[in-house]
Scaffold this motif. Structure first.
Motif, PDB file in Angstrom:
ATOM      1  N   ILE A  67      -1.931  -2.890   0.295  1.00  0.00           N
ATOM      2  CA  ILE A  67      -1.143  -3.403   1.384  1.00  0.00           C
ATOM      3  C   ILE A  67      -0.143  -4.203   0.609  1.00  0.00           C
ATOM      4  O   ILE A  67      -0.658  -5.123  -0.252  1.00  0.00           O
ATOM      5  CB  ILE A  67      -2.117  -4.434   2.295  1.00  0.00           C
ATOM      6  CG1 ILE A  67      -3.211  -3.364   3.077  1.00  0.00           C
ATOM      7  CG2 ILE A  67      -1.106  -5.292   3.218  1.00  0.00           C
ATOM      8  CD1 ILE A  67      -4.157  -4.436   3.896  1.00  0.00           C
ATOM      9  N   LYS A  68       0.997  -3.929   0.703  1.00  0.00           N
ATOM     10  CA  LYS A  68       1.996  -4.632  -0.026  1.00  0.00           C
ATOM     11  C   LYS A  68       3.454  -4.605   1.008  1.00  0.00           C
ATOM     12  O   LYS A  68       3.750  -3.759   1.366  1.00  0.00           O
ATOM     13  CB  LYS A  68       2.415  -3.853  -1.395  1.00  0.00           C
ATOM     14  CG  LYS A  68       3.164  -4.713  -2.272  1.00  0.00           C
ATOM     15  CD  LYS A  68       3.489  -3.984  -3.600  1.00  0.00           C
ATOM     16  CE  LYS A  68       4.266  -4.850  -4.494  1.00  0.00           C
ATOM     17  NZ  LYS A  68       4.541  -4.183  -6.100  1.00  0.00           N
ATOM     18  N   THR A  86     -11.376   2.049  -0.322  1.00  0.00           N
ATOM     19  CA  THR A  86     -11.039   0.665  -0.592  1.00  0.00           C
ATOM     20  C   THR A  86      -9.550   0.323  -0.457  1.00  0.00           C
ATOM     21  O   THR A  86      -8.637   1.087  -0.596  1.00  0.00           O
ATOM     22  CB  THR A  86     -11.228   0.556  -2.264  1.00  0.00           C
ATOM     23  OG1 THR A  86     -12.462   1.091  -2.927  1.00  0.00           O
ATOM     24  CG2 THR A  86     -10.699  -0.661  -3.121  1.00  0.00           C
ATOM     25  N   VAL A  87      -9.412  -0.937   0.099  1.00  0.00           N
ATOM     26  CA  VAL A  87      -8.528  -1.554   0.406  1.00  0.00           C
ATOM     27  C   VAL A  87      -8.226  -2.812  -0.393  1.00  0.00           C
ATOM     28  O   VAL A  87      -8.750  -3.561  -0.279  1.00  0.00           O
ATOM     29  CB  VAL A  87      -8.580  -2.028   1.942  1.00  0.00           C
ATOM     30  CG1 VAL A  87      -7.065  -2.496   2.571  1.00  0.00           C
ATOM     31  CG2 VAL A  87      -8.906  -0.758   2.876  1.00  0.00           C
ATOM     32  N   VAL A  88      -7.009  -2.884  -0.877  1.00  0.00           N
ATOM     33  CA  VAL A  88      -6.309  -3.894  -1.819  1.00  0.00           C
ATOM     34  C   VAL A  88      -5.240  -4.581  -1.285  1.00  0.00           C
ATOM     35  O   VAL A  88      -4.372  -3.863  -0.934  1.00  0.00           O
ATOM     36  CB  VAL A  88      -6.005  -3.349  -3.030  1.00  0.00           C
ATOM     37  CG1 VAL A  88      -5.338  -4.457  -4.002  1.00  0.00           C
ATOM     38  CG2 VAL A  88      -7.178  -2.639  -3.966  1.00  0.00           C
ATOM     39  N   ASN A  89      -5.459  -5.851  -1.088  1.00  0.00           N
ATOM     40  CA  ASN A  89      -4.343  -6.479  -0.307  1.00  0.00           C
ATOM     41  C   ASN A  89      -3.276  -7.158  -1.413  1.00  0.00           C
ATOM     42  O   ASN A  89      -3.830  -8.111  -1.909  1.00  0.00           O
ATOM     43  CB  ASN A  89      -5.013  -7.556   0.615  1.00  0.00           C
ATOM     44  CG  ASN A  89      -3.974  -8.386   1.282  1.00  0.00           C
ATOM     45  OD1 ASN A  89      -2.632  -8.147   1.133  1.00  0.00           O
ATOM     46  ND2 ASN A  89      -4.283  -9.436   2.021  1.00  0.00           N
ATOM     47  N   GLN A  90      -2.243  -6.747  -1.855  1.00  0.00           N
ATOM     48  CA  GLN A  90      -1.560  -7.373  -2.503  1.00  0.00           C
ATOM     49  C   GLN A  90      -0.465  -8.343  -2.102  1.00  0.00           C
ATOM     50  O   GLN A  90       0.419  -9.094  -2.800  1.00  0.00           O
ATOM     51  CB  GLN A  90      -0.750  -6.204  -3.297  1.00  0.00           C
ATOM     52  CG  GLN A  90      -1.525  -5.386  -4.121  1.00  0.00           C
ATOM     53  CD  GLN A  90      -0.961  -4.419  -5.096  1.00  0.00           C
ATOM     54  OE1 GLN A  90       0.414  -4.142  -4.858  1.00  0.00           O
ATOM     55  NE2 GLN A  90      -1.634  -3.757  -5.851  1.00  0.00           N
ATOM     56  N   ASP A  91      -0.441  -8.586  -0.847  1.00  0.00           N
ATOM     57  CA  ASP A  91       0.393  -9.481   0.014  1.00  0.00           C
ATOM     58  C   ASP A  91      -0.332 -11.036  -0.346  1.00  0.00           C
ATOM     59  O   ASP A  91      -1.490 -11.129  -0.375  1.00  0.00           O
ATOM     60  CB  ASP A  91       0.455  -9.393   1.361  1.00  0.00           C
ATOM     61  CG  ASP A  91       1.634  -8.401   1.676  1.00  0.00           C
ATOM     62  OD1 ASP A  91       2.340  -8.214   0.502  1.00  0.00           O
ATOM     63  OD2 ASP A  91       1.462  -7.803   2.820  1.00  0.00           O
ATOM     64  N   GLY A 112      -5.299 -12.757   1.082  1.00  0.00           N
ATOM     65  CA  GLY A 112      -4.302 -12.358   0.191  1.00  0.00           C
ATOM     66  C   GLY A 112      -4.863 -12.124  -1.137  1.00  0.00           C
ATOM     67  O   GLY A 112      -5.606 -13.032  -1.726  1.00  0.00           O
ATOM     68  N   GLY A 113      -4.597 -11.179  -1.811  1.00  0.00           N
ATOM     69  CA  GLY A 113      -5.007 -10.897  -3.242  1.00  0.00           C
ATOM     70  C   GLY A 113      -6.466 -10.341  -3.228  1.00  0.00           C
ATOM     71  O   GLY A 113      -7.219 -10.086  -4.356  1.00  0.00           O
ATOM     72  N   GLY A 114      -7.256 -10.173  -1.934  1.00  0.00           N
ATOM     73  CA  GLY A 114      -8.516  -9.565  -1.949  1.00  0.00           C
ATOM     74  C   GLY A 114      -8.701  -8.161  -1.790  1.00  0.00           C
ATOM     75  O   GLY A 114      -7.641  -7.388  -1.843  1.00  0.00           O
ATOM     76  N   THR A 115      -9.912  -7.701  -2.033  1.00  0.00           N
ATOM     77  CA  THR A 115     -10.145  -6.303  -1.618  1.00  0.00           C
ATOM     78  C   THR A 115     -11.461  -6.266  -0.676  1.00  0.00           C
ATOM     79  O   THR A 115     -12.180  -7.182  -0.692  1.00  0.00           O
ATOM     80  CB  THR A 115     -10.518  -5.752  -3.038  1.00  0.00           C
ATOM     81  OG1 THR A 115      -9.457  -5.994  -4.023  1.00  0.00           O
ATOM     82  CG2 THR A 115     -10.923  -4.094  -2.989  1.00  0.00           C
TER      83      THR A 115
END
Length: 144
Positions: A67-68, A86-91, A112-115
């Motif tokens: 997610i970005k 796996t979901v990576v939140n880059q926002d 934010g920044g989590g996985t």
């Protein structure tokens, strides 16, 4: 100044080695598509398109959604039944990956920044999902 016999051989060998290195380094850079600069070879490199990143078929154990900029990437992901995703939140904002309809999967809030990780449904099919916090964010998980 003339070189004596032993030095001519060493000089020729060194010169040959330098030529070989230059030839190899020239070959290794062609077609890399790094887009790093102004070299004339860069203009012939194929352009990348966003279509390539819109649909991805996941190899077992590598299914991942990033997610970005308030968007899912890839927006369409194909996985095997029961695969771990796996979901990576880059926002900096929190997001979710939540199946619409029967809610076959839901990550809950991902800071934010989590996985987070979820398990794909065991039944084959196409599963639309959204971010419940930002419903304009949409994607599709296809289980095959």
């Amino acid at each position: 100044m003339s070189l004596t016999y032993p030095y001519r051989g060493r000089t020729a060998l060194a010169l040959g080695g330098v030529c070989a290195l230059l030839t190899l380094s020239g070959c290794s850079n062609s077609g890399s598509g790094s887009g790093s600069g102004s070299g004339s070879g860069d203009s012939t490199a194929p352009a990348t398109t966003s279509a390539a990143s819109t649909a991805t078929s996941a190899v077992p154990g590598t299914a991942r959604i990033v997610i970005k900029n308030f968007a899912f990437s890839p927006a369409k992901l194909e996985v095997r039944p029961g695969a771990k995703v796996t979901v990576v939140n880059q926002d900096s904002a929190a997001h979710t990956v939540t199946a619409t309809g029967d809610k076959a999967f839901d990550t809950g809030n991902i800071s934010g920044g989590g996985t987070a990780t979820f398990t794909a449904p065991s039944a084959s099919g196409s599963y639309s999902y959204i971010c419940t916090l930002h419903p304009s964010m949409k994607g599709t998980l296809t289980v095959t």
